[in-house]
Design an enzyme around this catalytic site. Structure first.
Site, PDB file in Angstrom:
ATOM      1  N   GLU A  81     -10.062 -12.198  29.908  1.00 27.81           N
ATOM      2  CA  GLU A  81      -9.054 -11.366  29.249  1.00 27.81           C
ATOM      3  C   GLU A  81      -9.123  -9.940  29.767  1.00 27.81           C
ATOM      4  O   GLU A  81     -10.081  -9.222  29.475  1.00 27.81           O
ATOM      5  CB  GLU A  81      -9.241 -11.402  27.734  1.00 27.81           C
ATOM      6  CG  GLU A  81      -8.281 -10.520  26.961  1.00 27.81           C
ATOM      7  CD  GLU A  81      -6.836 -10.788  27.305  1.00 27.81           C
ATOM      8  OE1 GLU A  81      -6.179  -9.855  27.838  1.00 27.81           O
ATOM      9  OE2 GLU A  81      -6.361 -11.909  27.060  1.00 27.81           O
ATOM     10  N   GLN A  89       0.525  -9.663  17.093  1.00 25.92           N
ATOM     11  CA  GLN A  89       1.909  -9.449  17.506  1.00 25.92           C
ATOM     12  C   GLN A  89       2.951  -9.734  16.430  1.00 25.92           C
ATOM     13  O   GLN A  89       4.006  -9.088  16.422  1.00 25.92           O
ATOM     14  CB  GLN A  89       2.205 -10.260  18.772  1.00 25.92           C
ATOM     15  CG  GLN A  89       1.434  -9.757  19.984  1.00 25.92           C
ATOM     16  CD  GLN A  89       1.859 -10.409  21.286  1.00 25.92           C
ATOM     17  OE1 GLN A  89       3.029 -10.724  21.500  1.00 25.92           O
ATOM     18  NE2 GLN A  89       0.903 -10.613  22.171  1.00 25.92           N
ATOM     19  N   VAL A 124      -7.174 -13.700  35.976  1.00 20.50           N
ATOM     20  CA  VAL A 124      -7.280 -14.959  36.719  1.00 20.50           C
ATOM     21  C   VAL A 124      -6.117 -15.050  37.700  1.00 20.50           C
ATOM     22  O   VAL A 124      -4.963 -14.781  37.350  1.00 20.50           O
ATOM     23  CB  VAL A 124      -7.265 -16.163  35.763  1.00 20.50           C
ATOM     24  CG1 VAL A 124      -7.129 -17.481  36.533  1.00 20.50           C
ATOM     25  CG2 VAL A 124      -8.528 -16.170  34.912  1.00 20.50           C
ATOM     26  N   CYS A 209       8.233 -16.522  19.100  1.00 24.24           N
ATOM     27  CA  CYS A 209       8.895 -16.514  17.795  1.00 24.24           C
ATOM     28  C   CYS A 209      10.403 -16.349  17.925  1.00 24.24           C
ATOM     29  O   CYS A 209      10.927 -15.235  17.897  1.00 24.24           O
ATOM     30  CB  CYS A 209       8.342 -15.435  16.877  1.00 24.24           C
ATOM     31  SG  CYS A 209       9.003 -15.589  15.193  1.00 24.24           S
ATOM     32  N   ASP A 339       1.713 -20.349  23.383  1.00 24.23           N
ATOM     33  CA  ASP A 339       2.949 -20.036  24.098  1.00 24.23           C
ATOM     34  C   ASP A 339       2.972 -20.509  25.543  1.00 24.23           C
ATOM     35  O   ASP A 339       4.039 -20.762  26.099  1.00 24.23           O
ATOM     36  CB  ASP A 339       3.199 -18.523  24.064  1.00 24.23           C
ATOM     37  CG  ASP A 339       3.414 -17.997  22.650  1.00 24.23           C
ATOM     38  OD1 ASP A 339       3.486 -18.821  21.713  1.00 24.23           O
ATOM     39  OD2 ASP A 339       3.512 -16.771  22.478  1.00 24.23           O
ATOM     40  N   THR A 348       4.993 -19.917  18.011  1.00 25.04           N
ATOM     41  CA  THR A 348       4.652 -18.987  16.931  1.00 25.04           C
ATOM     42  C   THR A 348       3.145 -19.004  16.670  1.00 25.04           C
ATOM     43  O   THR A 348       2.437 -19.924  17.079  1.00 25.04           O
ATOM     44  CB  THR A 348       5.366 -19.383  15.621  1.00 25.04           C
ATOM     45  OG1 THR A 348       4.822 -20.638  15.164  1.00 25.04           O
ATOM     46  CG2 THR A 348       6.875 -19.520  15.816  1.00 25.04           C
ATOM     47  N   ALA A 349       2.680 -17.980  15.940  1.00 28.78           N
ATOM     48  CA  ALA A 349       1.266 -17.939  15.543  1.00 28.78           C
ATOM     49  C   ALA A 349       0.934 -19.109  14.627  1.00 28.78           C
ATOM     50  O   ALA A 349      -0.163 -19.674  14.690  1.00 28.78           O
ATOM     51  CB  ALA A 349       0.956 -16.615  14.852  1.00 28.78           C
ATOM     52  N   ALA A 350       1.889 -19.497  13.781  1.00 28.45           N
ATOM     53  CA  ALA A 350       1.664 -20.632  12.873  1.00 28.45           C
ATOM     54  C   ALA A 350       1.444 -21.917  13.665  1.00 28.45           C
ATOM     55  O   ALA A 350       0.621 -22.760  13.282  1.00 28.45           O
ATOM     56  CB  ALA A 350       2.852 -20.785  11.933  1.00 28.45           C
ATOM     57  N   CYS A 383       8.454 -20.328  11.071  1.00 25.93           N
ATOM     58  CA  CYS A 383       9.095 -19.068  11.424  1.00 25.93           C
ATOM     59  C   CYS A 383       9.502 -18.346  10.142  1.00 25.93           C
ATOM     60  O   CYS A 383      10.534 -18.660   9.542  1.00 25.93           O
ATOM     61  CB  CYS A 383      10.323 -19.337  12.294  1.00 25.93           C
ATOM     62  SG  CYS A 383      11.039 -17.842  12.978  1.00 25.93           S
TER      63      CYS A 383
END
Length: 451
Positions: A81, A89, A124, A209, A339, A348-350, A383
């Site tokens: 990272e 976000q 990377v 999202c 993603d 989405t984060a969910a 969402c």
């Protein structure tokens, strides 16, 4: 005199010979050092049993659950990272909508990653899956037993001509919630807005999202309406429908009619000029100029290029994994989620929260237990769409746009309870529970410890 001359000449000869020998010595040894340096860089490969590319929500969540469940100690995991900051976000929509401060959405990476985990901060550039090898921008070479690709997708503001110029200009009325700096600008522009035309855009899918481009419309509409500012809201969307799930599409269509938000479909933003947005009709390819007093744009978004270059991507460049097991279709020790994956669900984060336990379980089954992965992920995603500064429509669904609701009684219309769930509880769950590997999304606190 003659004797002195001879002494001087001898000294000069000695010095000259010394210098020649010194130069030769240095040259020979530099050659040796170069050889050794080349040998070192070609021979030394840093090995980690588990490599995770990406320290965003997906990568962090996988690392946290592997450690929390006792499947790995931190020293067995390496995260790649480059960013020094971790971002929540989903909070950027709330920044642009005047509901949140930017400081609540950012934390130093070393404060959220599991303690003692190995981190490589060089990007990377390539994966050689046949050799279980990763190459980084600084020339580093790393090997792995199991690899998780969790790089997310990148915003491409520069693909819209003129967009970056006006976004960076603090005086230009152009902003975006897809960058925290531009989200702060959006909040300020709405605060200062004195009336006129606001144009909102949405690019071709997939994007992070897919409901976010609409959230900022409804939040801005409510803020300006409360101030009594006369505004014309126009939503230009590349797709031909307002939302991909029929139930929620019907609710949102009615909402736009009630709020007098004008929707324009099959219109793609291709250029930004001074108070002018240029759109391309997706059927006729004709260009249309639209004037604005405030523009909120959403950029196209793409996966990391190294995925396709490494032979791991589908036709669109997303990591090609099985839709239910999250295992790569070709390389059985490579996994992906979030993603950057090819999973055919809303990004989405969910969705990440639902995917992570399945990936972790299957990685351990395949690696340690030598068993086949289980098809545990059915496409769940969520969402939460802000419809005002006090209400929210919680959309939950899975593959094929099938409803998969947790609170059906609250999900047929706007809800105050769902608003506070999103605004107040989810950030706490993210920073205090998810980063510790304890959060299972809609399943709540997780106590799973086995494969």
């Amino acid at each position: 005199m003659m004797h002195q001359k001879i002494l001087i000449q001898n000294k000069i000869q000695i010095i000259f010979n010394y210098k020649i020998h010194l130069i030769v010595y240095i040259h020979i040894n530099m050659k040796k050092i170069d050889c050794l340096r080349g040998y070192a860089f070609s021979a030394i490969k840093v090995h980690s049993p588990i490599a995770i590319i990406g320290g965003g929500t997906a990568g962090l969540n996988v690392a946290a659950q592997l450690v929390a469940d006792g499947h790995a100690i931190p020293q067995q995991i390496r995260i790649f990272e480059p960013s020094k900051m971790h971002a929540y976000q989903p909070g950027w929509t709330m920044i642009g909508g005047g509901l949140c401060d930017v400081k609540k959405t950012l934390k130093p990476m070393d404060q959220v990653l599991p303690k003692n985990i190995s981190v490589s901060d060089s990007a990377v550039t390539k994966i050689i899956p046949q050799e279980n090898q990763i190459e980084t921008q600084d020339g580093g070479i790393y090997t792995y037993d199991q690899l998780v690709i969790a790089t997310g997708i990148s915003t491409d503001f520069d693909s819209i001509k003129g967009a970056r110029k006006y976004l960076e200009d603090s005086n230009a009325p152009v902003a975006s919630i897809y960058n925290y700096k531009y989200a702060e600008k959006m909040n300020r522009l709405v605060q200062e807005f004195e009336g006129g035309n606001i144009v909102y855009t949405e690019p071709p899918l997939p994007i992070k999202c897919a409901g976010a481009p609409q959230k900022i419309i409804y939040l801005s509409h409510d803020r300006l309406n409360k101030r009594g500012i006369k505004t014309h809201h126009h939503f230009y969307k590349t797709a031909g429908i307002i939302f991909g799930v029929p139930k929620y599409a019907e609710i949102l269509t009615e909402l736009c009619k009630t709020k007098q938000i004008n929707c324009h479909f099959k219109q793609k933003l291709v250029e930004v000029q001074d108070h002018v947005a240029i759109f391309e009709n997706q059927d006729t390819k004709e260009l249309k100029s639209v004037t604005f007093d405030l523009l909120h744009l959403v950029p196209p978004q793409t996966p990391a290029q190294f995925i396709a270059k490494s032979g791991l991507g589908d036709q669109a460049g997303f990591t090609q994994v099985h839709p239910n097991t999250l295992q790569h279709v070709t390389y059985k020790n490579i996994w992906s989620l979030g993603d950057c994956s090819s999973l055919p669900t809303s990004k989405t984060a969910a969705a990440v929260m639902a995917q992570t336990p399945v990936l972790v379980k299957n990685l351990i089954r395949s690696w340690k237990l030598k068993q086949d992965p289980l098809p545990g992920y059915l496409g769940y995603t969520s969402c939460p769409i802000f419809t005002s500064q006090s209400k929210l429509l919680l959309a939950e669904f899975k593959y094929n746009s099938e409803l998969d609701e947790t609170f059906p009684i609250f999900q047929s219309n706007e809800s105050r309870l769902m608003f506070h769930l999103k605004k107040d509880f989810f950030p706490i769950a993210y920073w205090q529970i998810m980063v510790r590997g304890w959060w299972g999304g809609r399943d709540g606190l997780r106590f799973f410890k086995g494969a």
